[in-house]
Design a protein around this motif. Structure first.
Motif, mmCIF file in Angstrom:
data_model
loop_
_atom_site.group_PDB
_atom_site.id
_atom_site.type_symbol
_atom_site.label_atom_id
_atom_site.label_comp_id
_atom_site.label_asym_id
_atom_site.label_seq_id
_atom_site.Cartn_x
_atom_site.Cartn_y
_atom_site.Cartn_z
ATOM 1 N N GLU A 189 -62.855 -44.117 24.214
ATOM 2 C CA GLU A 189 -61.834 -44.580 25.163
ATOM 3 C C GLU A 189 -60.528 -43.836 24.947
ATOM 4 O OE1 GLU A 189 -62.067 -46.493 27.906
ATOM 5 O OE2 GLU A 189 -64.194 -46.312 27.459
ATOM 6 N N LYS A 190 -60.142 -43.679 23.691
ATOM 7 C CA LYS A 190 -58.899 -42.970 23.367
ATOM 8 C C LYS A 190 -58.977 -41.508 23.823
ATOM 9 C CE LYS A 190 -57.653 -41.239 19.324
ATOM 10 N NZ LYS A 190 -57.386 -41.072 17.919
ATOM 11 N N ARG A 191 -60.106 -40.873 23.546
ATOM 12 C CA ARG A 191 -60.265 -39.467 23.915
ATOM 13 C C ARG A 191 -60.344 -39.284 25.429
ATOM 14 N NH1 ARG A 191 -62.862 -35.867 19.806
ATOM 15 N NH2 ARG A 191 -61.718 -36.334 17.910
ATOM 16 N N LYS A 192 -60.967 -40.232 26.136
ATOM 17 C CA LYS A 192 -61.038 -40.140 27.598
ATOM 18 C C LYS A 192 -59.644 -40.244 28.206
ATOM 19 C CE LYS A 192 -65.738 -41.876 28.141
ATOM 20 N NZ LYS A 192 -66.578 -42.998 28.582
ATOM 21 N N ALA A 193 -58.835 -41.141 27.679
ATOM 22 C CA ALA A 193 -57.458 -41.278 28.177
ATOM 23 C C ALA A 193 -56.673 -39.995 27.912
ATOM 24 C CB ALA A 193 -56.774 -42.477 27.527
ATOM 25 N N SER A 194 -56.860 -39.432 26.744
ATOM 26 C CA SER A 194 -56.193 -38.186 26.386
ATOM 27 C C SER A 194 -56.686 -37.033 27.266
ATOM 28 C CB SER A 194 -56.453 -37.876 24.915
ATOM 29 O OG SER A 194 -55.863 -36.662 24.549
ATOM 30 N N PHE A 195 -57.988 -36.998 27.518
ATOM 31 C CA PHE A 195 -58.580 -35.969 28.378
ATOM 32 C C PHE A 195 -57.958 -36.019 29.767
ATOM 33 C CE2 PHE A 195 -61.862 -34.714 31.470
ATOM 34 C CZ PHE A 195 -62.120 -33.428 31.054
ATOM 35 N N MET A 196 -57.819 -37.224 30.284
ATOM 36 C CA MET A 196 -57.222 -37.403 31.611
ATOM 37 C C MET A 196 -55.812 -36.820 31.637
ATOM 38 S SD MET A 196 -57.427 -38.759 34.640
ATOM 39 C CE MET A 196 -57.141 -40.186 35.613
ATOM 40 N N GLU A 197 -55.012 -37.195 30.652
ATOM 41 C CA GLU A 197 -53.617 -36.747 30.617
ATOM 42 C C GLU A 197 -53.505 -35.251 30.331
ATOM 43 O OE1 GLU A 197 -49.723 -36.911 31.261
ATOM 44 O OE2 GLU A 197 -51.064 -38.611 31.545
ATOM 45 N N ASP A 198 -54.276 -34.765 29.367
ATOM 46 C CA ASP A 198 -54.147 -33.375 28.922
ATOM 47 C C ASP A 198 -54.785 -32.364 29.871
ATOM 48 O OD1 ASP A 198 -52.888 -34.413 26.707
ATOM 49 O OD2 ASP A 198 -54.601 -34.157 25.369
ATOM 50 N N TYR A 199 -55.835 -32.763 30.571
ATOM 51 C CA TYR A 199 -56.570 -31.799 31.379
ATOM 52 C C TYR A 199 -56.596 -32.128 32.870
ATOM 53 C CZ TYR A 199 -58.176 -30.220 26.830
ATOM 54 O OH TYR A 199 -58.212 -29.763 25.542
ATOM 55 N N ILE A 200 -57.004 -33.317 33.221
ATOM 56 C CA ILE A 200 -57.199 -33.652 34.636
ATOM 57 C C ILE A 200 -55.880 -33.646 35.393
ATOM 58 C CG2 ILE A 200 -58.100 -35.347 36.269
ATOM 59 C CD1 ILE A 200 -60.254 -33.950 34.547
ATOM 60 N N VAL A 201 -54.871 -34.289 34.827
ATOM 61 C CA VAL A 201 -53.566 -34.332 35.513
ATOM 62 C C VAL A 201 -53.042 -32.913 35.722
ATOM 63 C CG1 VAL A 201 -51.153 -35.054 35.287
ATOM 64 C CG2 VAL A 201 -52.988 -36.663 34.743
ATOM 65 N N LYS A 202 -53.115 -32.096 34.691
ATOM 66 C CA LYS A 202 -52.629 -30.714 34.797
ATOM 67 C C LYS A 202 -53.471 -29.903 35.777
ATOM 68 C CE LYS A 202 -50.614 -30.792 30.235
ATOM 69 N NZ LYS A 202 -50.744 -30.426 28.835
ATOM 70 N N LEU A 203 -54.786 -30.118 35.774
ATOM 71 C CA LEU A 203 -55.676 -29.423 36.695
ATOM 72 C C LEU A 203 -55.303 -29.755 38.143
ATOM 73 C CD1 LEU A 203 -59.405 -28.812 36.541
ATOM 74 C CD2 LEU A 203 -58.584 -30.182 38.435
ATOM 75 N N VAL A 204 -55.108 -31.028 38.426
ATOM 76 C CA VAL A 204 -54.771 -31.454 39.793
ATOM 77 C C VAL A 204 -53.403 -30.915 40.196
ATOM 78 C CG1 VAL A 204 -54.271 -33.469 41.248
ATOM 79 C CG2 VAL A 204 -56.286 -33.464 39.758
ATOM 80 N N GLN A 205 -52.453 -30.945 39.292
ATOM 81 C CA GLN A 205 -51.119 -30.417 39.601
ATOM 82 C C GLN A 205 -51.182 -28.925 39.920
ATOM 83 O OE1 GLN A 205 -49.023 -31.624 36.053
ATOM 84 N NE2 GLN A 205 -48.395 -33.588 36.954
ATOM 85 N N GLU A 206 -51.928 -28.182 39.116
ATOM 86 C CA GLU A 206 -52.050 -26.737 39.353
ATOM 87 C C GLU A 206 -52.832 -26.475 40.641
ATOM 88 O OE1 GLU A 206 -51.351 -22.661 38.507
ATOM 89 O OE2 GLU A 206 -50.408 -24.508 37.788
#
Length: 127
Positions: free
Chosen positions: A84-101
């Motif tokens: 759960e902790k890693r999934k939340a981190s994955f979302m913030e570190d990768y998915i959010v940045k991917l969508v923004q880019e």
């Protein structure tokens, strides 16, 4: 256990991540004893305080627990907590940045999904 350490991250963080990874990958299972602080110090040839700084947060978070005079063990539910902790981190570190880019580059949702599927299939050629 593994080594050596990378330079761009504190060693205590890497110690913590090694143990977390072993729990996530089923190398360390619930109620199983983890290597002692002294074993980690000897194996990695690092300071006792560094090892403790990496392990203590895992105890504080309920990932590991101590049995006085026996050692440290993986807590029940530790893997799920870590996932759960890693999934939340994955979302913030990768998915959010991917969508923004993707938004900056005007890449639509369907194109993002297509690109992800392409990468997962091993086809990393452009377009």
């Amino acid at each position: 256990m593994r080594g050596p350490f990378v330079q761009d991250k504190p060693i205590y963080v890497q110690i913590r991540e090694i143990i977390e990874d072993q729990i996530i990958n089923h190398q360390l299972k619930e109620e199983e004893q983890v290597p002692s602080t002294n074993q980690l110090v000897e194996f990695y040839k690092i300071n006792h305080a560094t090892v403790s700084k990496g392990i203590n947060p895992l105890v504080d978070e309920g990932i590991l627990y101590k049995k006085r005079g026996i050692g440290m063990f993986v807590a029940v539910g530790a893997r799920e907590k870590l996932l759960e902790k890693r999934k939340a981190s994955f979302m913030e570190d990768y998915i959010v940045k991917l969508v923004q880019e993707a938004d900056k580059l005007e890449i639509g949702e369907n194109d993002i999904i297509r690109l992800i599927k392409k990468v997962k299939s091993g086809d990393t050629n452009e377009h």
